[in-house]
Write a protein that holds these residues in place. Sequence first.
Motif, PDB file in Angstrom:
ATOM      1  N   ALA A  11      19.978  -7.378  43.450  1.00 26.83           N
ATOM      2  CA  ALA A  11      21.415  -7.630  43.305  1.00 26.83           C
ATOM      3  C   ALA A  11      22.225  -6.454  43.811  1.00 26.83           C
ATOM      4  O   ALA A  11      23.260  -6.624  44.480  1.00 26.83           O
ATOM      5  CB  ALA A  11      21.748  -7.910  41.840  1.00 26.83           C
ATOM      6  N   VAL A  12      21.780  -5.246  43.511  1.00 26.46           N
ATOM      7  CA  VAL A  12      22.491  -4.055  43.983  1.00 26.46           C
ATOM      8  C   VAL A  12      22.463  -3.994  45.509  1.00 26.46           C
ATOM      9  O   VAL A  12      23.479  -3.742  46.160  1.00 26.46           O
ATOM     10  CB  VAL A  12      21.869  -2.780  43.386  1.00 26.46           C
ATOM     11  N   ALA A  13      21.298  -4.252  46.084  1.00 26.15           N
ATOM     12  CA  ALA A  13      21.173  -4.225  47.541  1.00 26.15           C
ATOM     13  C   ALA A  13      22.025  -5.310  48.186  1.00 26.15           C
ATOM     14  O   ALA A  13      22.706  -5.074  49.196  1.00 26.15           O
ATOM     15  CB  ALA A  13      19.707  -4.396  47.943  1.00 26.15           C
ATOM     16  N   ALA A  14      22.003  -6.506  47.611  1.00 27.54           N
ATOM     17  CA  ALA A  14      22.739  -7.635  48.189  1.00 27.54           C
ATOM     18  C   ALA A  14      24.237  -7.409  48.156  1.00 27.54           C
ATOM     19  O   ALA A  14      24.964  -7.850  49.053  1.00 27.54           O
ATOM     20  CB  ALA A  14      22.383  -8.921  47.437  1.00 27.54           C
ATOM     21  N   ARG A  15      24.721  -6.735  47.148  1.00 26.76           N
ATOM     22  CA  ARG A  15      26.162  -6.495  47.040  1.00 26.76           C
ATOM     23  C   ARG A  15      26.695  -5.735  48.254  1.00 26.76           C
ATOM     24  O   ARG A  15      27.784  -6.027  48.751  1.00 26.76           O
ATOM     25  CB  ARG A  15      26.455  -5.697  45.770  1.00 26.76           C
ATOM     26  N   LEU A  16      25.935  -4.756  48.724  1.00 20.96           N
ATOM     27  CA  LEU A  16      26.416  -3.940  49.834  1.00 20.96           C
ATOM     28  C   LEU A  16      26.535  -4.722  51.134  1.00 20.96           C
ATOM     29  O   LEU A  16      27.401  -4.413  51.966  1.00 20.96           O
ATOM     30  CB  LEU A  16      25.488  -2.737  50.047  1.00 20.96           C
ATOM     31  N   VAL A  17      25.690  -5.718  51.349  1.00 15.62           N
ATOM     32  CA  VAL A  17      25.680  -6.419  52.639  1.00 15.62           C
ATOM     33  C   VAL A  17      26.210  -7.840  52.544  1.00 15.62           C
ATOM     34  O   VAL A  17      26.031  -8.630  53.467  1.00 15.62           O
ATOM     35  CB  VAL A  17      24.257  -6.435  53.251  1.00 15.62           C
ATOM     36  N   LEU A  18      26.889  -8.149  51.448  1.00 21.16           N
ATOM     37  CA  LEU A  18      27.380  -9.514  51.276  1.00 21.16           C
ATOM     38  C   LEU A  18      28.289  -9.940  52.419  1.00 21.16           C
ATOM     39  O   LEU A  18      28.258 -11.091  52.859  1.00 21.16           O
ATOM     40  CB  LEU A  18      28.118  -9.642  49.943  1.00 21.16           C
ATOM     41  N   HIS A  19      29.101  -9.009  52.935  1.00 18.79           N
ATOM     42  CA  HIS A  19      29.985  -9.310  54.056  1.00 18.79           C
ATOM     43  C   HIS A  19      29.532  -8.612  55.339  1.00 18.79           C
ATOM     44  O   HIS A  19      30.294  -8.531  56.305  1.00 18.79           O
ATOM     45  CB  HIS A  19      31.418  -8.914  53.720  1.00 18.79           C
ATOM     46  N   LEU A  20      28.320  -8.118  55.324  1.00 14.01           N
ATOM     47  CA  LEU A  20      27.703  -7.567  56.529  1.00 14.01           C
ATOM     48  C   LEU A  20      26.621  -8.550  56.965  1.00 14.01           C
ATOM     49  O   LEU A  20      26.903  -9.666  57.318  1.00 14.01           O
ATOM     50  CB  LEU A  20      27.132  -6.169  56.240  1.00 14.01           C
ATOM     51  N   ASP A  21      25.369  -8.115  56.909  1.00 18.44           N
ATOM     52  CA  ASP A  21      24.262  -8.983  57.267  1.00 18.44           C
ATOM     53  C   ASP A  21      22.983  -8.366  56.736  1.00 18.44           C
ATOM     54  O   ASP A  21      22.874  -7.130  56.662  1.00 18.44           O
ATOM     55  CB  ASP A  21      24.169  -9.145  58.798  1.00 18.44           C
ATOM     56  N   LEU A  22      22.017  -9.189  56.391  1.00 15.25           N
ATOM     57  CA  LEU A  22      20.722  -8.674  55.924  1.00 15.25           C
ATOM     58  C   LEU A  22      20.010  -7.853  56.989  1.00 15.25           C
ATOM     59  O   LEU A  22      19.082  -7.103  56.678  1.00 15.25           O
ATOM     60  CB  LEU A  22      19.829  -9.835  55.486  1.00 15.25           C
ATOM     61  N   GLU A  23      20.432  -7.983  58.237  1.00 12.57           N
ATOM     62  CA  GLU A  23      19.830  -7.178  59.299  1.00 12.57           C
ATOM     63  C   GLU A  23      19.954  -5.683  59.022  1.00 12.57           C
ATOM     64  O   GLU A  23      19.156  -4.891  59.519  1.00 12.57           O
ATOM     65  CB  GLU A  23      20.482  -7.504  60.646  1.00 12.57           C
ATOM     66  N   TYR A  24      20.947  -5.295  58.232  1.00 14.83           N
ATOM     67  CA  TYR A  24      21.105  -3.880  57.906  1.00 14.83           C
ATOM     68  C   TYR A  24      19.921  -3.358  57.098  1.00 14.83           C
ATOM     69  O   TYR A  24      19.728  -2.146  56.986  1.00 14.83           O
ATOM     70  CB  TYR A  24      22.407  -3.654  57.144  1.00 14.83           C
ATOM     71  N   TYR A  25      19.139  -4.253  56.525  1.00 18.72           N
ATOM     72  CA  TYR A  25      17.959  -3.854  55.777  1.00 18.72           C
ATOM     73  C   TYR A  25      16.656  -4.144  56.539  1.00 18.72           C
ATOM     74  O   TYR A  25      15.575  -4.095  55.944  1.00 18.72           O
ATOM     75  CB  TYR A  25      17.909  -4.587  54.428  1.00 18.72           C
ATOM     76  N   ASP A  26      16.742  -4.442  57.814  1.00 20.75           N
ATOM     77  CA  ASP A  26      15.531  -4.748  58.579  1.00 20.75           C
ATOM     78  C   ASP A  26      14.529  -3.603  58.536  1.00 20.75           C
ATOM     79  O   ASP A  26      13.312  -3.824  58.548  1.00 20.75           O
ATOM     80  CB  ASP A  26      15.882  -5.057  60.043  1.00 20.75           C
ATOM     81  N   HIS A  27      15.017  -2.384  58.517  1.00 25.39           N
ATOM     82  CA  HIS A  27      14.129  -1.219  58.539  1.00 25.39           C
ATOM     83  C   HIS A  27      13.462  -0.989  57.187  1.00 25.39           C
ATOM     84  O   HIS A  27      12.445  -0.283  57.101  1.00 25.39           O
ATOM     85  CB  HIS A  27      14.938   0.029  58.939  1.00 25.39           C
ATOM     86  N   LEU A  28      14.007  -1.568  56.123  1.00 25.69           N
ATOM     87  CA  LEU A  28      13.459  -1.379  54.779  1.00 25.69           C
ATOM     88  C   LEU A  28      12.339  -2.370  54.522  1.00 25.69           C
ATOM     89  O   LEU A  28      12.513  -3.574  54.693  1.00 25.69           O
ATOM     90  CB  LEU A  28      14.579  -1.567  53.743  1.00 25.69           C
ATOM     91  N   SER A  29      11.198  -1.872  54.083  1.00 27.82           N
ATOM     92  CA  SER A  29      10.055  -2.755  53.839  1.00 27.82           C
ATOM     93  C   SER A  29       9.586  -2.727  52.391  1.00 27.82           C
ATOM     94  O   SER A  29       9.046  -3.726  51.901  1.00 27.82           O
ATOM     95  CB  SER A  29       8.883  -2.373  54.751  1.00 27.82           C
ATOM     96  N   GLU A  30       9.783  -1.602  51.680  1.00 28.61           N
ATOM     97  CA  GLU A  30       9.204  -1.483  50.342  1.00 28.61           C
ATOM     98  C   GLU A  30      10.145  -0.765  49.385  1.00 28.61           C
ATOM     99  O   GLU A  30      10.817   0.194  49.761  1.00 28.61           O
ATOM    100  CB  GLU A  30       7.879  -0.718  50.407  1.00 28.61           C
ATOM    101  N   ILE A  31      10.192  -1.248  48.146  1.00 32.82           N
ATOM    102  CA  ILE A  31      10.900  -0.567  47.060  1.00 32.82           C
ATOM    103  C   ILE A  31       9.865  -0.186  46.015  1.00 32.82           C
ATOM    104  O   ILE A  31       9.195  -1.057  45.448  1.00 32.82           O
ATOM    105  CB  ILE A  31      11.994  -1.454  46.436  1.00 32.82           C
TER     106      ILE A  31
END
Length: 275
Positions: free
Chosen positions: A75-95
């Motif tokens: 939810a925290v991650a999704a909030r930041l890109v709600l009006h951007l795109d999930l592509e901004y997290y393409d480089h992220l693979s693991e939490i």
Amino acid sequence: MFGFIRKWRRARLRKRPFPEEWLPHLEKRVPFFSRLSGEQRGAFLDTLKVFAWEKTFTGVQGLEITGEVRAVISAVAARLVLHLDLEYYDHLSEIVVYPDHYKHPERDGIVYGEAHHWGTVVLSWRAVLNGLKNPRDGKHTAMHEFAHVLDVRDGSFDGTPELRSSEDYGPWARILAQRYENLCARKRRERKVLREYGTINPAEFFAVATESFFEKPGAMKAHTPDLYEELRRFYGFDPASDGVDGVPSGEEIGRNDPCPCGSGKKYKRCCGRPF
């Protein structure tokens, strides 16, 4: 080719129903969730579920990756890109999630979270929950680390994520550099909005500014309006006006009301005080 496959996979994930058992965790742990409108909520849940299912969550030191852990962090991650795109997290693979704050053998002091350029974010679950308990104090470890992920999308932690257009880079560089210098010089306006941790370097300044933009937008708009406008343009949010600053949308703040920045002072003696 890889981009096409990723989009195809995400389209399939979006078609899967949202896990109903996650909703009580969002309602209990994520304060901003209840303030999302119907249309925003649908888009938010779509983004959240794709992120949650796409990324690898790894618990360490005995922490189990439950539906609650996965949903709340996503939810925290999704909030930041709600009006951007999930592509901004393409480089992220693991939490990677620790149950509590942790230490590095080579470092002094405890660690609340960190983001690595190779695509891993490490978080303390306790720090995640603490960041969500007070949504107006400008201190939010998980949001801070996910802001670093947005920043490094263009290849470096430099305080400048990939902006929406080429015309945005000039104002961004000028305004954030000036506000960063002012914070380092301990100027009053910046100190009322931003944590001192933002003086470490421009990357930390951007992450700290992101925390304040979402959690102290009224104060940021009042004291550093140019910084607020740059972040508003990038994130696509106007949190000082849409009710996520502790004030219902469309409701005026009275001069004697508690300041929505969370300082505990009256508005007239805090963010509403003229300079």
